[in-house]
Design a protein around this motif. Structure first.
Motif, PDB file in Angstrom:
ATOM      1  N   ARG A 182     -32.125  10.988  31.838  1.00 42.22           N
ATOM      2  CA  ARG A 182     -31.818   9.893  32.748  1.00 42.22           C
ATOM      3  C   ARG A 182     -32.955   8.877  32.780  1.00 42.22           C
ATOM      4  O   ARG A 182     -32.724   7.673  32.786  1.00 42.22           O
ATOM      5  N   THR A 183     -34.199   9.340  32.793  1.00 43.07           N
ATOM      6  CA  THR A 183     -35.335   8.411  32.823  1.00 43.07           C
ATOM      7  C   THR A 183     -35.427   7.603  31.526  1.00 43.07           C
ATOM      8  O   THR A 183     -35.877   6.470  31.539  1.00 43.07           O
ATOM      9  N   LYS A 184     -35.008   8.182  30.409  1.00 41.84           N
ATOM     10  CA  LYS A 184     -34.987   7.429  29.154  1.00 41.84           C
ATOM     11  C   LYS A 184     -33.808   6.464  29.110  1.00 41.84           C
ATOM     12  O   LYS A 184     -33.884   5.397  28.514  1.00 41.84           O
ATOM     13  N   TRP A 185     -32.708   6.841  29.723  1.00 37.39           N
ATOM     14  CA  TRP A 185     -31.480   6.078  29.658  1.00 37.39           C
ATOM     15  C   TRP A 185     -31.508   4.829  30.539  1.00 37.39           C
ATOM     16  O   TRP A 185     -30.993   3.782  30.154  1.00 37.39           O
ATOM     17  N   ILE A 186     -32.123   4.919  31.726  1.00 40.85           N
ATOM     18  CA  ILE A 186     -32.106   3.809  32.686  1.00 40.85           C
ATOM     19  C   ILE A 186     -32.746   2.540  32.113  1.00 40.85           C
ATOM     20  O   ILE A 186     -32.150   1.466  32.208  1.00 40.85           O
ATOM     21  N   PRO A 187     -33.926   2.561  31.492  1.00 39.65           N
ATOM     22  CA  PRO A 187     -34.476   1.321  30.934  1.00 39.65           C
ATOM     23  C   PRO A 187     -33.600   0.732  29.819  1.00 39.65           C
ATOM     24  O   PRO A 187     -33.459  -0.491  29.707  1.00 39.65           O
ATOM     25  N   ARG A 188     -33.001   1.605  29.001  1.00 42.32           N
ATOM     26  CA  ARG A 188     -32.113   1.102  27.947  1.00 42.32           C
ATOM     27  C   ARG A 188     -30.897   0.413  28.552  1.00 42.32           C
ATOM     28  O   ARG A 188     -30.455  -0.631  28.079  1.00 42.32           O
ATOM     29  N   PHE A 189     -30.365   1.000  29.605  1.00 41.53           N
ATOM     30  CA  PHE A 189     -29.215   0.411  30.280  1.00 41.53           C
ATOM     31  C   PHE A 189     -29.570  -0.947  30.876  1.00 41.53           C
ATOM     32  O   PHE A 189     -28.817  -1.905  30.757  1.00 41.53           O
ATOM     33  N   LYS A 190     -30.752  -1.037  31.514  1.00 41.82           N
ATOM     34  CA  LYS A 190     -31.172  -2.300  32.122  1.00 41.82           C
ATOM     35  C   LYS A 190     -31.352  -3.385  31.070  1.00 41.82           C
ATOM     36  O   LYS A 190     -30.917  -4.525  31.256  1.00 41.82           O
ATOM     37  N   SER A 191     -31.992  -3.041  29.949  1.00 43.57           N
ATOM     38  CA  SER A 191     -32.193  -4.067  28.917  1.00 43.57           C
ATOM     39  C   SER A 191     -30.859  -4.487  28.307  1.00 43.57           C
ATOM     40  O   SER A 191     -30.652  -5.669  28.001  1.00 43.57           O
ATOM     41  N   GLY A 192     -29.933  -3.557  28.144  1.00 43.74           N
ATOM     42  CA  GLY A 192     -28.608  -3.900  27.637  1.00 43.74           C
ATOM     43  C   GLY A 192     -27.862  -4.807  28.601  1.00 43.74           C
ATOM     44  O   GLY A 192     -27.207  -5.761  28.188  1.00 43.74           O
ATOM     45  N   ALA A 193     -27.986  -4.516  29.910  1.00 45.97           N
ATOM     46  CA  ALA A 193     -27.323  -5.347  30.915  1.00 45.97           C
ATOM     47  C   ALA A 193     -27.906  -6.761  30.914  1.00 45.97           C
ATOM     48  O   ALA A 193     -27.177  -7.747  31.066  1.00 45.97           O
ATOM     49  N   ILE A 194     -29.218  -6.879  30.721  1.00 44.73           N
ATOM     50  CA  ILE A 194     -29.858  -8.203  30.677  1.00 44.73           C
ATOM     51  C   ILE A 194     -29.366  -8.986  29.467  1.00 44.73           C
ATOM     52  O   ILE A 194     -29.068 -10.184  29.563  1.00 44.73           O
ATOM     53  N   ILE A 195     -29.246  -8.321  28.318  1.00 44.30           N
ATOM     54  CA  ILE A 195     -28.758  -9.003  27.113  1.00 44.30           C
ATOM     55  C   ILE A 195     -27.322  -9.468  27.310  1.00 44.30           C
ATOM     56  O   ILE A 195     -26.979 -10.607  26.993  1.00 44.30           O
ATOM     57  N   ILE A 196     -26.478  -8.616  27.854  1.00 41.88           N
ATOM     58  CA  ILE A 196     -25.074  -8.977  28.097  1.00 41.88           C
ATOM     59  C   ILE A 196     -24.984 -10.134  29.089  1.00 41.88           C
ATOM     60  O   ILE A 196     -24.195 -11.071  28.905  1.00 41.88           O
ATOM     61  N   ALA A 197     -25.788 -10.116  30.126  1.00 41.08           N
ATOM     62  CA  ALA A 197     -25.778 -11.197  31.112  1.00 41.08           C
ATOM     63  C   ALA A 197     -26.226 -12.506  30.468  1.00 41.08           C
ATOM     64  O   ALA A 197     -25.676 -13.578  30.750  1.00 41.08           O
ATOM     65  N   GLY A 198     -27.235 -12.443  29.600  1.00 42.43           N
ATOM     66  CA  GLY A 198     -27.702 -13.647  28.907  1.00 42.43           C
ATOM     67  C   GLY A 198     -26.626 -14.236  28.016  1.00 42.43           C
ATOM     68  O   GLY A 198     -26.415 -15.456  27.991  1.00 42.43           O
TER      69      GLY A 198
END
Length: 156
Positions: free
Chosen positions: A32-48
């Motif tokens: 989970r700790t490895k997954w959360i930063p990847r999820f956040k960066s993916g969400a930022i890319i999608i939002a951009g």
């Protein structure tokens, strides 16, 4: 009968046989700790990407609305063809053909056929059909001396 034991797929620790997960609590927390930063960066890319698409949509919409104030030429209006000198070759936009004094040109394709040795001449009233056949005969193995001509309309 032997009892099948469940083990954590990451660390191999034995799990409770009623546990529905395939890894222990400790390994799940690490994942989970490895997954959360990847999820956040993916969400930022999608939002951009979404923001860029939205801006492009708004820009195209506003430029379309601005073009409403530009006067358009009504293509349904009867626009007179310009007058041409007698014997002058000109393009008639209504018939989509070259003309002289209101009479259309003839489009002639001439070629020599290697199979029979004869010279063939084909006349067309439509420039597109004539040129398509000209290109066709130029690409055939059995034709040579392929020519494309605009023949003046016959005198009345």
């Amino acid at each position: 009968m032997e009892e099948v034991r469940k083990a954590c797929k990451d660390c191999g620790i034995e799990l409770n046989k009623n546990d529905k997960h395939k890894s222990c609590d400790k390994c799940r927390a690490v994942r989970r700790t490895k997954w959360i930063p990847r999820f956040k960066s993916g969400a930022i890319i999608i939002a951009g990407i979404g923001a860029i698409i939205g801006l492009l949509h708004l820009a195209s919409k506003s430029s379309y609305q601005d073009s409403d104030s530009i006067p358009c030429i009504d293509l349904d209006d009867d626009i007179e063809d310009p007058k041409h000198a007698k014997g002058e070759k000109y393009w008639n936009t209504a018939t989509q053909n070259w003309e002289m004094d209101g009479r259309p040109y003839i489009y002639r394709v001439t070629y020599k056929d290697a199979r029979d040795g004869e010279i063939h001449t084909l006349d067309y009233s439509d420039v597109d059909n004539g040129y398509e056949d000209y290109e066709y005969y130029r690409s055939r193995w059995y034709t040579s001396q392929v020519e494309w001509e605009h023949v003046s309309p016959p005198e009345e």
